[in-house]
Structures are given as structure tokens and as C-alpha cells.
Motif scaffolding. Structure first.
Motif, PDB file in Angstrom:
ATOM      1  N   TYR A  35       0.842  -1.197   0.000  1.00  0.00           N
ATOM      2  CA  TYR A  35       0.000   0.000   0.000  1.00  0.00           C
ATOM      3  C   TYR A  35       0.874   1.243   0.000  1.00  0.00           C
ATOM      4  N   ARG A  36       0.442   2.236  -0.795  1.00  0.00           N
ATOM      5  CA  ARG A  36       1.126   3.521  -0.830  1.00  0.00           C
ATOM      6  C   ARG A  36       0.100   4.609  -0.523  1.00  0.00           C
ATOM      7  N   LEU A  37       0.306   5.311   0.582  1.00  0.00           N
ATOM      8  CA  LEU A  37      -0.562   6.416   0.974  1.00  0.00           C
ATOM      9  C   LEU A  37       0.111   7.706   0.511  1.00  0.00           C
ATOM     10  N   HIS A  59      -3.211   3.709  -2.548  1.00  0.00           N
ATOM     11  CA  HIS A  59      -3.079   2.800  -3.684  1.00  0.00           C
ATOM     12  C   HIS A  59      -2.763   1.398  -3.180  1.00  0.00           C
ATOM     13  N   ARG A  60      -3.661   0.464  -3.456  1.00  0.00           N
ATOM     14  CA  ARG A  60      -3.367  -0.957  -3.240  1.00  0.00           C
ATOM     15  C   ARG A  60      -2.673  -1.367  -4.526  1.00  0.00           C
ATOM     16  N   ILE A  61      -1.359  -1.377  -4.493  1.00  0.00           N
ATOM     17  CA  ILE A  61      -0.560  -1.472  -5.701  1.00  0.00           C
ATOM     18  C   ILE A  61      -0.932  -2.719  -6.504  1.00  0.00           C
ATOM     19  N   SER A 120       3.840   2.394   2.628  1.00  0.00           N
ATOM     20  CA  SER A 120       4.677   3.585   2.545  1.00  0.00           C
ATOM     21  C   SER A 120       3.770   4.806   2.493  1.00  0.00           C
ATOM     22  N   MET A 121       4.327   5.939   2.909  1.00  0.00           N
ATOM     23  CA  MET A 121       3.581   7.187   2.915  1.00  0.00           C
ATOM     24  C   MET A 121       4.440   8.259   2.255  1.00  0.00           C
ATOM     25  N   GLU A 122       3.823   9.008   1.339  1.00  0.00           N
ATOM     26  CA  GLU A 122       4.540   9.996   0.547  1.00  0.00           C
ATOM     27  C   GLU A 122       3.752  11.305   0.485  1.00  0.00           C
ATOM     28  N   ILE A 123       4.469  12.380   0.256  1.00  0.00           N
ATOM     29  CA  ILE A 123       3.829  13.645  -0.101  1.00  0.00           C
ATOM     30  C   ILE A 123       4.215  13.930  -1.544  1.00  0.00           C
ATOM     31  N   HIS A 124       3.195  14.162  -2.352  1.00  0.00           N
ATOM     32  CA  HIS A 124       3.391  14.440  -3.773  1.00  0.00           C
ATOM     33  C   HIS A 124       3.327  15.945  -4.003  1.00  0.00           C
ATOM     34  N   LEU A 125       4.392  16.468  -4.591  1.00  0.00           N
ATOM     35  CA  LEU A 125       4.524  17.904  -4.827  1.00  0.00           C
ATOM     36  C   LEU A 125       4.303  18.217  -6.299  1.00  0.00           C
ATOM     37  N   ASP A 126       3.544  19.251  -6.571  1.00  0.00           N
ATOM     38  CA  ASP A 126       3.228  19.635  -7.946  1.00  0.00           C
ATOM     39  C   ASP A 126       4.348  20.509  -8.520  1.00  0.00           C
ATOM     40  N   ILE A 127       5.549  19.933  -8.512  1.00  0.00           N
ATOM     41  CA  ILE A 127       6.738  20.607  -9.041  1.00  0.00           C
ATOM     42  C   ILE A 127       7.544  19.578  -9.808  1.00  0.00           C
ATOM     43  N   ALA A 159      -0.668  12.141  -7.084  1.00  0.00           N
ATOM     44  CA  ALA A 159      -1.748  12.601  -6.188  1.00  0.00           C
ATOM     45  C   ALA A 159      -1.969  14.102  -6.349  1.00  0.00           C
ATOM     46  N   ALA A 160      -0.911  14.847  -6.655  1.00  0.00           N
ATOM     47  CA  ALA A 160      -1.028  16.299  -6.821  1.00  0.00           C
ATOM     48  C   ALA A 160      -1.378  16.672  -8.259  1.00  0.00           C
ATOM     49  N   PHE A 161      -0.528  16.254  -9.222  1.00  0.00           N
ATOM     50  CA  PHE A 161      -0.705  16.800 -10.568  1.00  0.00           C
ATOM     51  C   PHE A 161      -1.756  16.073 -11.386  1.00  0.00           C
ATOM     52  N   SER A 162      -2.250  14.930 -10.902  1.00  0.00           N
ATOM     53  CA  SER A 162      -3.295  14.231 -11.643  1.00  0.00           C
ATOM     54  C   SER A 162      -4.605  14.211 -10.855  1.00  0.00           C
ATOM     55  N   TYR A 163      -4.611  13.550  -9.706  1.00  0.00           N
ATOM     56  CA  TYR A 163      -5.850  13.380  -8.932  1.00  0.00           C
ATOM     57  C   TYR A 163      -6.379  14.728  -8.431  1.00  0.00           C
ATOM     58  N   ALA A 164      -5.603  15.477  -7.676  1.00  0.00           N
ATOM     59  CA  ALA A 164      -6.061  16.767  -7.145  1.00  0.00           C
ATOM     60  C   ALA A 164      -6.330  17.755  -8.273  1.00  0.00           C
ATOM     61  N   ASN A 165      -5.458  17.773  -9.287  1.00  0.00           N
ATOM     62  CA  ASN A 165      -5.600  18.714 -10.393  1.00  0.00           C
ATOM     63  C   ASN A 165      -6.950  18.597 -11.086  1.00  0.00           C
TER      64      ASN A 165
END
Length: 169
Positions: A35-37, A59-61, A120-127, A159-165
Motif C-alpha cells: 500500500y502507498r498512501l 493505492h493498493r498497488i 509507505s507514505m509519501e507527499i506528492h509535490l506539484d513541481i 496525487a497532486a498533478f493528476s488526482y487533485a488537479n
């Protein structure tokens, strides 16, 4: 945690406790996977405001995902890219901090009996490395790393540039 409201296509007003319960239930349904959060924020400037959408994506990979969003509006047109990127990162960090060690411990306990399971846990940055945002990479990724989390940038920051966008328009 009371002031945070989230939504998705199934539920329109979830508090963070409900979001965490949905994540826990989603993982409990099939604990034999990785799993990826991911948490990421995107923004869009409109005529007289700037809309920020923060996504929580589990994401349940290889086998599906669950997600929800948080909508915030700043009631002025933000013209500074630096300010927008800093706020996007801050809003993602703010949500990541809601996942306390107790929350993460419950998720790990759920997966612990299964050697195939990973989390795993990640922060996705729109950069990214191309375009105007490249100058912010070091500063923003260091902020996330200082939290003990993995920072992802484009093209890996979905998570940032696709889902949130998709929901900032």
C-alpha cells in the motif's frame, strides 16, 4: 481534526476520523498487498480567488485505490508561483500530520502478520525538473524529508498533478 472536511464520489462530508476508518477498512479487505498512501495538493487561480485541492490517495498497488479530497479557497487571486507552491506544500503537510503515530501504528498492526504486505507514505509535490517550478524542488522536498516522509515530484507525484488537479478547475 474537527474542522477538516473531505469528500469523494461516494461521500460528501467526511471528517478525518471517517477518512481514517475508510483507509483502515480498505486495507483490511485485502491486507496481503503493498500500500502507498500519498498526499498531494494542487491549486488553480480563478478570477478573484485561488482554489486548493488536497488529495489523500491510498493505492493498493496492482489492485485498486481509495481516495478523497479536501477543498480550500483563498479569497484572492494569487499571482506569485512561489506563494502557491509553498501553500500547496503546507496544505499537504498539514494533512500528513493528521496521520499520527497511533494511526500509522494501527495500519502497521493490520499488515504485520503478512510478510507480503508493505506500507509507505509519501507527499506528492506539484513541481518538477522542467518549467518554472524547478527552482522550488530542493526547498520543498527538504520540508517533506524533515517530516520523515518521502517527497515525490513530477512525473511521480500523481496525487497532486493528476488526482487533485482534476478537481481544481
Amino acid at each position: 481534526m474537527e474542522g477538516y472536511r473531505f469528500y469523494n464520489l461516494s461521500e460528501q462530508s467526511m471528517d478525518f476520523n471517517t477518512v481514517f476508518l475508510r483507509i483502515y477498512e480498505f486495507m483490511r479487505e485485502d491486507p496481503l498487498h503493498a500500500y502507498r498512501l500519498s498526499i498531494g495538493t494542487d491549486s488553480q487561480t480563478h478570477h478573484d480567488s485561488t482554489r486548493f485541492i488536497t488529495a489523500i490517495h491510498l493505492h493498493r498497488i496492482g489492485k485498486g485505490a481509495w481516495g478523497c479530497l479536501r477543498n480550500q479557497t483563498v479569497h484572492r487571486k494569487m499571482e506569485s508561483l512561489r506563494e502557491k507552491i509553498h501553500l500547496e506544500t503546507y496544505f499537504s503537510q498539514e494533512i500528513a500530520y493528521l496521520f499520527t503515530p497511533e494511526h500509522l501504528g494501527l495500519l502497521m498492526e493490520l499488515l504485520q502478520p503478512y510478510k507480503e504486505a508493505k506500507f509507505s507514505m509519501e507527499i506528492h509535490l506539484d513541481i518538477g525538473n522542467y518549467g518554472l517550478t524547478k527552482e522550488f524542488i530542493l526547498d520543498m522536498t527538504n520540508r517533506v524529508k524533515a517530516m520523515g516522509l518521502v517527497a515525490k515530484i513530477k512525473p511521480d507525484a500523481y496525487a497532486a498533478f493528476s488526482y487533485a488537479n482534476r478537481y481544481t478547475k
